[in-house]
Design an enzyme around this catalytic site. Structure first.
Site, mmCIF file in Angstrom:
data_model
loop_
_atom_site.group_PDB
_atom_site.id
_atom_site.type_symbol
_atom_site.label_atom_id
_atom_site.label_comp_id
_atom_site.label_asym_id
_atom_site.label_seq_id
_atom_site.Cartn_x
_atom_site.Cartn_y
_atom_site.Cartn_z
ATOM 1 N N LYS A 1 0.848 -1.208 0.000
ATOM 2 C CA LYS A 1 0.000 0.000 0.000
ATOM 3 C C LYS A 1 0.879 1.252 0.000
ATOM 4 O O LYS A 1 2.046 1.216 0.420
ATOM 5 C CB LYS A 1 -0.935 0.033 1.209
ATOM 6 C CG LYS A 1 -0.253 0.117 2.590
ATOM 7 C CD LYS A 1 0.057 1.518 3.089
ATOM 8 C CE LYS A 1 0.834 1.507 4.402
ATOM 9 N NZ LYS A 1 1.631 2.644 4.706
ATOM 10 N N ASP B 1 -2.190 -1.859 10.182
ATOM 11 C CA ASP B 1 -2.447 -1.769 8.734
ATOM 12 C C ASP B 1 -3.015 -3.060 8.147
ATOM 13 O O ASP B 1 -3.342 -3.116 6.958
ATOM 14 C CB ASP B 1 -1.147 -1.438 7.979
ATOM 15 C CG ASP B 1 -0.762 0.026 8.103
ATOM 16 O OD1 ASP B 1 -1.643 0.849 8.445
ATOM 17 O OD2 ASP B 1 0.414 0.347 7.864
HETATM 18 O O1 C5P Z 1 0.130 -1.640 14.834
HETATM 19 P P1 C5P Z 1 1.552 -1.626 14.347
HETATM 20 O O2 C5P Z 1 2.359 -2.772 14.901
HETATM 21 O O3 C5P Z 1 1.656 -1.523 12.862
HETATM 22 O O4 C5P Z 1 2.219 -0.328 14.921
HETATM 23 C C1 C5P Z 1 3.601 -0.062 14.785
HETATM 24 C C2 C5P Z 1 3.973 1.107 15.666
HETATM 25 O O5 C5P Z 1 3.250 2.285 15.298
HETATM 26 C C3 C5P Z 1 3.656 0.869 17.121
HETATM 27 O O6 C5P Z 1 4.730 1.417 17.857
HETATM 28 C C4 C5P Z 1 2.395 1.643 17.391
HETATM 29 O O7 C5P Z 1 2.373 2.122 18.670
HETATM 30 C C5 C5P Z 1 2.490 2.782 16.373
HETATM 31 N N1 C5P Z 1 1.150 3.144 15.893
HETATM 32 C C6 C5P Z 1 0.438 4.135 16.563
HETATM 33 N N2 C5P Z 1 -0.824 4.460 16.147
HETATM 34 C C7 C5P Z 1 -1.386 3.833 15.093
HETATM 35 C C8 C5P Z 1 -0.667 2.837 14.398
HETATM 36 C C9 C5P Z 1 0.591 2.514 14.829
HETATM 37 O O8 C5P Z 1 0.944 4.720 17.537
HETATM 38 N N3 C5P Z 1 -2.619 4.185 14.708
#
Ligand code: C5P
Length: 285
Positions: free
Chosen positions: A9, A134
């Site tokens: 994406k 995502d």
């Molecule tokens: O959910 P994911 O593992 O992709 O998130 C990766 C990092 O990005 C994490 O440290 C998470 O705290 C941060 N993040 C965030 N808010 C979001 C998506 C991700 O703070 N909406």
């Protein structure tokens, strides 16, 4: 054996609106799937979860997000774990292209088919969210507004047919570090209302005009200016970083312009791709 394609994406728009009670950030994004795809296979084995990945730099065990997605699928469906997973990487990692999330999405879609669980898209998205923000979008795919953590998805009109050049500078970016940098900075917010209006109306010019990504304000990518210069000189209608970077994408109407841009970028950047937008997420093939 079930084979699943897992599209990457890009973020046509990414704004951070605030902090959620769960520690994540509340986002307003416009996401677009592109036809740079990993390929995942899932089959039954002798119990447990086994994973191999074509790229030896990525973990081949429970630390891999594709493995975590399989574990989450079996937990949610109450099925005894039994999966042999292969991941053929094409999407660069730590790139801002949701490569890991795409693999996780593909595993859930593949296991649903393999075990005949007939989950709804929403049920698969709910499982996906437990392993990454995502992943729900990577299950749904196409062109979507994504809100909250990224899991509240609203489809908008498909992006007009175009060519999207991706250029990934060598040094990866940690998403967690990018959010931390954003937390400690004053951020200028791009115009989400006008972007929403452009997306709802399928207004390609408006999308290119009102696109934005707040991570560009806090993440330094040394190659970004040069990449954008080249994209602009080659006729890109929009050039912007995707996600928390470092990948920069450029949108072109003409294939020859996109190819010419990619050739020039390849002189200094190793990972360059010419892609097209697609209207689907992780799909059994
Ligand atoms: O959910 P994911 O593992 O992709 O998130 C990766 C990092 O990005 C994490 O440290 C998470 O705290 C941060 N993040 C965030 N808010 C979001 C998506 C991700 O703070 N909406």
């Amino acid at each position: 054996m079930i084979k699943v394609t897992a599209p990457a994406k890009i973020n046509l728009f990414l704004d951070i609106l605030g902090r959620l009670d769960n520690g994540f950030h509340s986002l307003f994004m416009v996401m677009q799937s592109v036809d740079l795809c990993d390929e995942i296979t899932v089959s039954k084995g002798n119990g447990g979860i086994a994973l191999t990945c074509s790229d030896s730099r990525l973990p081949q065990d429970e630390k891999n997000i594709a493995y975590k997605a399989a574990a989450a699928f079996f937990k949610a469906t109450d099925i005894q774990p039994d999966a042999v997973i292969t991941v053929e990487k094409k999407i660069p990692f730590e790139a801002g292209l949701a490569g890991g999330s795409a693999d996780a999405a593909a595993v859930i879609v593949g296991l649903d088919r393999l075990f005949g669980t007939n989950l709804t898209k929403q049920q698969m998205c709910d499982i996906g969210l437990t392993v990454g923000s995502d992943v729900p979008f990577c299950i749904r795919g196409g062109t979507c507004i994504a809100q909250n953590r990224g899991e509240i998805l609203s489809e908008v009109k498909p992006l007009k047919d175009c060519y999207i050049v991706l250029a990934k500078p060598e040094k990866g970016v940690s998403t967690a570090a990018a959010f931390a940098a954003a937390d400690s900075s004053y951020i200028y917010h791009p115009d989400s209302i006008r972007m929403l209006d452009a997306c709802s109306n399928g207004d390609f010019e408006g999308i290119c005009k009102y696109a934005g990504n707040v991570f560009e304000q806090v993440i330094e990518v040394v190659e970004r200016v040069e990449i954008k210069d080249t994209m602009r000189e080659c006729g890109a209608l929009l050039y912007q970083m995707s996600g928390s970077g470092p990948t920069v994408f450029g949108i072109f109407e003409k294939e020859e312009d996109a190819q010419a841009c990619a050739s020039r970028l390849k002189e200094s950047i190793a990972d360059v791709y010419v892609t097209k937008p697609v209207g689907y997420g992780a799909s059994v093939i």
